[in-house]
Write an enzyme that holds these catalytic residues in place. Structure first.
Site, mmCIF file in Angstrom:
data_model
loop_
_atom_site.group_PDB
_atom_site.id
_atom_site.type_symbol
_atom_site.label_atom_id
_atom_site.label_comp_id
_atom_site.label_asym_id
_atom_site.label_seq_id
_atom_site.Cartn_x
_atom_site.Cartn_y
_atom_site.Cartn_z
ATOM 1 C CB ALA A 118 -0.913 0.001 1.222
ATOM 2 C CB SER A 119 4.078 2.131 1.450
ATOM 3 O OG SER A 119 4.785 0.951 1.076
ATOM 4 C CE LYS A 124 2.983 6.283 -2.283
ATOM 5 N NZ LYS A 124 4.165 6.947 -1.829
ATOM 6 C CD GLU A 322 4.613 5.273 -21.143
ATOM 7 O OE1 GLU A 322 3.661 4.911 -20.459
ATOM 8 O OE2 GLU A 322 5.804 5.001 -20.859
ATOM 9 C CG HIS A 346 0.004 -3.273 -21.670
ATOM 10 N ND1 HIS A 346 -0.598 -3.944 -20.636
ATOM 11 C CD2 HIS A 346 0.874 -2.412 -21.091
ATOM 12 C CE1 HIS A 346 -0.120 -3.502 -19.486
ATOM 13 N NE2 HIS A 346 0.787 -2.576 -19.739
ATOM 14 C CE LYS A 442 8.225 2.619 -20.541
ATOM 15 N NZ LYS A 442 7.228 2.999 -19.553
ATOM 16 C CD GLN A 483 -3.379 5.430 -22.827
ATOM 17 O OE1 GLN A 483 -4.173 5.055 -21.995
ATOM 18 N NE2 GLN A 483 -2.077 5.382 -22.641
HETATM 19 N N1 LIG Z 1 3.880 1.661 -10.823
HETATM 20 C C1 LIG Z 1 3.264 1.396 -11.959
HETATM 21 O O1 LIG Z 1 2.872 2.302 -12.705
HETATM 22 C C2 LIG Z 1 3.012 -0.013 -12.375
HETATM 23 C C3 LIG Z 1 3.358 -1.068 -11.559
HETATM 24 N N2 LIG Z 1 3.067 -2.352 -11.943
HETATM 25 C C4 LIG Z 1 3.395 -3.471 -11.067
HETATM 26 O O2 LIG Z 1 2.718 -3.286 -9.835
HETATM 27 C C5 LIG Z 1 3.497 -3.753 -8.748
HETATM 28 C C6 LIG Z 1 3.727 -2.617 -7.778
HETATM 29 O O3 LIG Z 1 4.355 -1.559 -8.455
HETATM 30 P P1 LIG Z 1 4.900 -0.262 -7.692
HETATM 31 O O4 LIG Z 1 3.878 0.261 -6.771
HETATM 32 O O5 LIG Z 1 5.462 0.614 -8.712
HETATM 33 O O6 LIG Z 1 6.071 -0.893 -6.840
HETATM 34 P P2 LIG Z 1 6.955 -0.241 -5.708
HETATM 35 O O7 LIG Z 1 8.364 -0.413 -6.076
HETATM 36 O O8 LIG Z 1 6.468 1.126 -5.368
HETATM 37 O O9 LIG Z 1 6.692 -1.263 -4.504
HETATM 38 C C7 LIG Z 1 5.472 -1.344 -3.784
HETATM 39 C C8 LIG Z 1 5.783 -1.555 -2.314
HETATM 40 O O10 LIG Z 1 6.411 -2.820 -2.164
HETATM 41 C C9 LIG Z 1 7.398 -2.729 -1.134
HETATM 42 N N3 LIG Z 1 8.691 -3.112 -1.688
HETATM 43 C C10 LIG Z 1 9.381 -2.497 -2.672
HETATM 44 N N4 LIG Z 1 10.518 -3.145 -2.930
HETATM 45 C C11 LIG Z 1 10.567 -4.180 -2.098
HETATM 46 C C12 LIG Z 1 11.491 -5.221 -1.879
HETATM 47 N N5 LIG Z 1 12.612 -5.330 -2.601
HETATM 48 N N6 LIG Z 1 11.222 -6.141 -0.935
HETATM 49 C C13 LIG Z 1 10.081 -6.059 -0.231
HETATM 50 N N7 LIG Z 1 9.178 -5.091 -0.388
HETATM 51 C C14 LIG Z 1 9.405 -4.168 -1.311
HETATM 52 C C15 LIG Z 1 7.423 -1.289 -0.666
HETATM 53 O O11 LIG Z 1 6.615 -1.187 0.503
HETATM 54 P P3 LIG Z 1 7.192 -1.324 1.978
HETATM 55 O O12 LIG Z 1 8.644 -0.992 1.953
HETATM 56 O O13 LIG Z 1 6.383 -0.336 2.765
HETATM 57 O O14 LIG Z 1 6.906 -2.720 2.345
HETATM 58 C C16 LIG Z 1 6.757 -0.537 -1.764
HETATM 59 O O15 LIG Z 1 6.076 0.615 -1.300
HETATM 60 C C17 LIG Z 1 4.778 -4.303 -9.376
HETATM 61 O O16 LIG Z 1 4.608 -5.673 -9.592
HETATM 62 C C18 LIG Z 1 4.856 -3.564 -10.703
HETATM 63 O O17 LIG Z 1 5.578 -4.291 -11.643
HETATM 64 C C19 LIG Z 1 2.411 -2.626 -13.104
HETATM 65 C C20 LIG Z 1 2.040 -1.623 -13.952
HETATM 66 C C21 LIG Z 1 2.342 -0.246 -13.697
HETATM 67 O O1 LIG Z 2 2.136 -1.481 -17.602
HETATM 68 C C1 LIG Z 2 2.665 -0.434 -17.882
HETATM 69 O O2 LIG Z 2 1.897 0.559 -18.377
HETATM 70 C C2 LIG Z 2 2.329 1.904 -18.319
HETATM 71 C C3 LIG Z 2 1.440 2.676 -19.279
HETATM 72 O O3 LIG Z 2 0.117 2.623 -18.850
HETATM 73 P P1 LIG Z 2 -0.883 3.779 -19.240
HETATM 74 O O4 LIG Z 2 -2.191 3.295 -18.762
HETATM 75 O O5 LIG Z 2 -0.401 5.018 -18.539
HETATM 76 O O6 LIG Z 2 -0.805 3.934 -20.703
HETATM 77 C C4 LIG Z 2 3.772 2.048 -18.681
HETATM 78 O O7 LIG Z 2 4.207 3.369 -18.445
HETATM 79 C C5 LIG Z 2 4.600 1.108 -17.835
HETATM 80 O O8 LIG Z 2 5.952 1.140 -18.273
HETATM 81 C C6 LIG Z 2 4.105 -0.310 -17.943
HETATM 82 O O9 LIG Z 2 4.763 -1.104 -16.951
#
Ligand SMILES: NC(=O)C1=CN([C@@H]2O[C@H](COP(=O)(O)OP(=O)(O)OC[C@H]3O[C@@H](n4cnc5c(N)ncnc54)[C@H](OP(=O)(O)O)[C@@H]3O)[C@@H](O)[C@H]2O)C=CC1
Ligand SMILES: O=C1O[C@H](COP(=O)(O)O)[C@@H](O)[C@H](O)[C@H]1O
Length: 597
Positions: A118-119, A124, A322, A346, A442, A483
């Protein structure tokens, strides 16, 4: 139209005589494991009967108003560890039966949604805002709780402050926005724990139970964490925090492995703790409005489906770009690259929807069966049909944009592609010989995702000489702009008004912003709602995933083994020139390059 209208969503509210998704049948006041039907009401308004998908011992009859009557046969020999979808254990004393012995459901259930990680960024940016939007639209059940779970130390109040920063109200629905946000935030809680601790998940379970207050509990876990900790989290959630009385479902975020082997290993591990129908592999592009509309366009308009084949279509293009780089996500991206990040999931998912045969029905399994067939009819990608690129630093207007390898988390000698173009082929009767081109990158000049369908020339066209020498300019093109600024437009040839005979290309244009005043829901809203409702149509089944990886794995291995060097392209450009040569080999011109697009 099937839309996320609040009318549909309100089926959950307490005023509804029966809630479909969380319907709990009651059986003589004894502990009894029962089955729940799981096809969302908004897709089944006219459907009156169905067989429970997960429990062969029960049949459900859906009444036209959406109520579910369930005829029950006890389920025996359940595996206690696995979380069986749709099984309820109910001790309520209320019951209502009709003369035929069907029991009618009442909404005595609750949904607990736990955002694991959730962090993090995704939680978020997307998950909490989507949950709030669903709440705002009355799409969440009357009884629901949202829990954030992560290692970071946070109080409930701190989580609420964090979440509140990213909540927004719809442009077209601003009334009571602040009030609604406060109400939503009061339903959000936080539990700090390790992802590999059964004990910490047991503590979460205890808190969830308190909120569930003895109701039938349905639990959704959203794994918004890095993939290397998926399995630990699933294991602990499954063993310590699964529902003992309702369904338990887990949304898994991509990446689903790096290749066929790692993906199969991930699926095997997940299946140690979950049944396939509890696993909701999310591909958020499937939740985008225009991707959802693709099948409507094809299958409910007589004018398109007859043209949807090699006979009339010259090529199809799936384009993703992008206008920003991988800044901040370099660590993740370098291990995956654009082919795994965008193309294998995708763009390929959209391709499968585009090219599949007509499914038997709109049921999830019928649609996914057709998608798998298309994927299995495709040729694995070959190196000669692929171009890769990587962006380099570029200075424009006094601003210097970084190279991919300028990111501190990316090795200086990284060969990871940030751009790729590919030609794919479907060896079936409908699509034999038609190039399906993909392009994803990208740090390009624009942000866009679209599908372009280029049609063949008109044979013996009477007006050929009015087009000049470039006959390609005179072919029809259907563009589905996913989009931004959603639109569907068809390029046609038209006579310029006047006494002469001059033709031009004009667009028949369905521009969403002009046609519909309703704001388009974010993809995550649709997908979260589907997961809560048990609708799997937009989630990836394991055989689909295997078929998708089988197409890309040999190429990915070859690229890595041969250390193929990507073509450079400047940040903010249209990408490497090699993409044009690739298209030209198949007599194709990328549709996004013309002056009038
Ligand atoms: N961000 C995006 O736009 C997208 C993300 N995803 C996928 O969604 C998932 C989450 O993405 P995202 O939110 O960006 O990820 P984050 O890197 O922000 O990680 C999410 C949370 O996981 C915990 N975390 C991070 N790294 C580690 C670690 N090495 N070991 C244990 N806990 C860890 C942290 O929380 P804490 O330290 O509080 O435990 C962190 O806030 C991933 O699988 C990503 O591939 C898919 C599409 C788009
Ligand atoms: O899954 C992913 O999608 C985003 C693009 O998503 P969008 O809804 O904003 O078009 C991409 O930026 C990211 O690299 C990829 O992991």
């Amino acid at each position: 139209m099937a839309s996320l209208s609040s009318t549909n969503c309100r089926a959950y509210s307490s005023t509804s005589s029966s809630s479909y998704a969380a319907s709990s049948s009651v059986h003589h006041g004894h502990h009894q494991r029962l089955a729940v039907s799981s096809v969302p009401k908004r897709f089944l308004r006219n459907k009156i009967s169905l067989q429970s998908q997960s429990n062969p011992f029960s049949t459900g009859v859906r009444m036209q108003d959406g109520a579910v009557a369930t005829k029950v046969t006890p389920v025996e020999n359940e595996t206690p560890l696995k979380l069986k979808e749709g099984l309820l254990s109910v001790t309520s004393s209320e019951e209502s039966k009709d003369a035929a012995g069907f029991e009618f459901s009442e909404d005595k259930s609750t949904v607990s949604i736990t955002v694991v990680g959730a962090s993090g960024d995704l939680a978020k940016k997307k998950i909490f805002p989507a949950l709030f939007a669903l709440y705002y639209e009355d799409c969440l059940p009357e009884h629901f709780t949202v829990y954030g779970y992560a290692r970071s130390k946070m109080t409930d109040a701190e989580l609420r402050t964090m979440v509140s920063r990213t909540l927004t109200c719809r442009i077209d629905k601003r009334e009571n926005c602040g009030e609604k946000m406060d109400q939503f935030l009061k339903r959000c809680f936080y539990h700090s724990g390790q992802y590999d601790s059964e004990e910490n998940f047991a503590e979460l379970d205890k808190k969830l139970r308190e909120h569930e207050g003895g109701r039938v509990s349905n639990r959704l876990f959203y794994l918004s964490i890095p993939p290397n900790i998926f399995i630990n989290a699933v294991k602990c959630a499954s063993l310590s925090a699964s529902s003992s009385s309702g369904w338990t479902r887990v949304i898994v975020e991509k990446p689903f492995g790096r290749d066929s082997e790692s993906s199969a290993a991930l699926t095997r591990s997940l299946k140690q703790y979950l049944e396939e129908d509890q696993i909701f592999r999310i591909d958020h592009y499937l939740g985008k409005e225009l991707v959802e509309n693709l099948s409507v366009l094809r299958f409910s308009n007589l004018i398109f489906e007859p043209l949807w084949s090699r006979q009339y279509i010259r090529n199809v293009q799936f384009i993703f770009s992008e206008d920003f780089g991988t800044e901040g996500r370099g660590g993740y991206f370098d291990n995956y690259g654009i082919i795994r990040d965008i193309m294998q999931n995708h763009l390929l998912q959209i391709l499968a929807l585009f090219a599949m045969e007509t499914p038997v029905s709109l049921d999830a399994e019928d649609i996914r069966n057709e998608k798998v067939k298309v994927l299995r009819s495709m040729r694995p990608l070959e190196l000669e049909n692929v171009v890769i690129g990587q962006y380099k630093s570029h200075t424009k207007g006094g601003v210097t944009y970084p190279a991919y390898t300028d990111d501190k988390t990316v090795p200086k000698d990284s060969l990871t592609p940030t751009f790729a173009a590919a030609a794919l082929f479907i060896d079936n009767a409908r699509w034999d010989g038609v190039p399906f081109l993909m392009k994803a990158g990208k740090a390009l000049h624009t942000k866009r995702a679209e599908i372009r369908v280029q049609f063949r020339h008109v044979p013996g066209n009477l007006y050929n000489r009015n087009f000049g020498t470039d006959l390609d300019r005179a072919t029809n093109e259907l563009v589905i702009r996913v989009q931004p600024d959603e639109a569907i437009y068809l390029k046609i040839n038209n006579k310029v008004p006047g006494l002469g005979m001059r033709l031009d290309r004009s667009n028949l244009n369905l521009h969403y912003a002009a046609r519909y005043s309703k704001e388009i829901p974010d993809a995550y809203e649709r997908l979260l709602l589907d997961a809560i409702e048990g609708e799997r149509r937009l989630f990836i089944r394991s055989d689909e995933l295997n078929a998708a990886w089988a197409l890309f794995t040999p190429l990915l291995k070859e690229l890595e083994e041969k250390k193929i060097i990507p073509e450079c392209y400047p940040y903010g450009s249209r990408g490497p020139v090699g993409a044009h040569y690739l298209a030209a080999r198949y007599n194709v011109r990328w549709g996004d390059l013309g002056l009038e697009q």
